[in-house]
Design an enzyme around this catalytic site. Sequence first.
Site, PDB file in Angstrom:
ATOM      1  N   ALA A 161       0.813  -1.317  -0.127  1.00 43.03           N
ATOM      2  CA  ALA A 161       0.177  -0.229   0.104  1.00 43.03           C
ATOM      3  C   ALA A 161       0.954   1.306  -0.206  1.00 43.03           C
ATOM      4  O   ALA A 161       0.293   2.209  -0.067  1.00 43.03           O
ATOM      5  CB  ALA A 161      -0.813   0.141   1.112  1.00 43.03           C
ATOM      6  N   GLY A 162       2.163   1.037   0.143  1.00 43.22           N
ATOM      7  CA  GLY A 162       3.037   2.209   0.016  1.00 43.22           C
ATOM      8  C   GLY A 162       3.750   2.643   1.250  1.00 43.22           C
ATOM      9  O   GLY A 162       3.913   1.814   2.211  1.00 43.22           O
ATOM     10  N   ASP A 177       7.915   9.662  -4.101  1.00 41.26           N
ATOM     11  CA  ASP A 177       9.416   9.541  -3.709  1.00 41.26           C
ATOM     12  C   ASP A 177       9.421   8.007  -4.022  1.00 41.26           C
ATOM     13  O   ASP A 177       9.097   7.289  -4.727  1.00 41.26           O
ATOM     14  CB  ASP A 177       9.207   9.556  -2.008  1.00 41.26           C
ATOM     15  CG  ASP A 177       8.360   8.813  -1.294  1.00 41.26           C
ATOM     16  OD1 ASP A 177       7.856   7.842  -1.377  1.00 41.26           O
ATOM     17  OD2 ASP A 177       7.972   9.608  -0.210  1.00 41.26           O
ATOM     18  N   HIS A 211      17.296   6.456   0.193  1.00 40.64           N
ATOM     19  CA  HIS A 211      18.063   6.829  -1.162  1.00 40.64           C
ATOM     20  C   HIS A 211      19.566   6.348  -0.997  1.00 40.64           C
ATOM     21  O   HIS A 211      20.293   6.296  -1.891  1.00 40.64           O
ATOM     22  CB  HIS A 211      18.054   8.097  -1.669  1.00 40.64           C
ATOM     23  CG  HIS A 211      16.903   8.541  -2.428  1.00 40.64           C
ATOM     24  ND1 HIS A 211      16.527   8.101  -3.733  1.00 40.64           N
ATOM     25  CD2 HIS A 211      15.566   9.069  -1.942  1.00 40.64           C
ATOM     26  CE1 HIS A 211      15.188   8.155  -3.968  1.00 40.64           C
ATOM     27  NE2 HIS A 211      14.662   9.110  -3.048  1.00 40.64           N
ATOM     28  N   ASP A 271       3.799   3.920   5.050  1.00 44.94           N
ATOM     29  CA  ASP A 271       2.967   3.498   6.268  1.00 44.94           C
ATOM     30  C   ASP A 271       2.668   5.045   6.978  1.00 44.94           C
ATOM     31  O   ASP A 271       3.247   5.808   7.553  1.00 44.94           O
ATOM     32  CB  ASP A 271       3.854   2.927   7.459  1.00 44.94           C
ATOM     33  CG  ASP A 271       3.098   2.245   8.615  1.00 44.94           C
ATOM     34  OD1 ASP A 271       1.975   2.698   8.718  1.00 44.94           O
ATOM     35  OD2 ASP A 271       3.565   1.542   9.565  1.00 44.94           O
TER      36      ASP A 271
END
Length: 277
Positions: A64-65, A146, A91, A67
């Site tokens: 779902a991406g 992101d 990153h 939290d």
Amino acid sequence: MSYETVDYEVRDNGVAVLTLNRPAQRNALSVQMRDEIAELLPRISHDAAVKALVLTGAGEHFSAGGDVSNMRKPVTARTPADSRSTLRDVHAWLPQFVGLEKPVIAAVDGVCYGAGFSLALAADFTVCTPRARFCQAFVRIGLVPDFGALFLLPRIVGLKKAKELMLTGRVVEPDEAKALGIVCEIHPPERLLDAALVIATRFCQGPTEAIGVTKTLLNQTFQSDERLMGELEGFAAASVKTLPYHHEAVDRFFSKQPLRFDWDRLASQDSNPEGES
């Protein structure tokens, strides 16, 4: 070594399977999950027994991406520096995942939203089910894409389409995802993992080093000019020509033996495992 939010196993045939394992939260990418993936990546990269990686989610969803529960702190409790630091941590390892010199196959069922969508984009191949749903959901909650999405999505679908998907946050269904090049195959839910494993297993017959170098060079092509890519090709070709796999393949060619890595032949065997005519 055991993990709490991911499962990891290396099968006897050289395929590793990394499973996002927070099904009750639709495999949302918690800080702990991100840290565990980051810890695993060097292990995957340096394990010569691993020839390909399958990435999937436990239960009925891929991810779902981010939290959202971690986003409920009062505004005063979060500073821009805190948020930036979190993404800088991501990153620090995400380029390792994108640049992993082994084929990565994402198996997507259910929701594949936000940072989960970004993670699927970082794979080399994505297979999904008819009930998969892809969404650059960041704009829905007032965020900027992101997890590498701003870099990866335009390179896959083109700049204008990437703007459409990111600025609207609309849902992309499997047929459109396939037409856009995000997905390469669509399979029923009960066959999804097997389909991903089939692709990964074919690569276990391949020249892992040459495939890895090819992947690394391809990842540089949009930031490089033709002259630089030509130089890189030359160095890469000279390197892999010294490897045993190349010499064996040339010997097989001249002795009229089947090549170990012939994608069309391997695909035909997969579709007709009993050798039926």
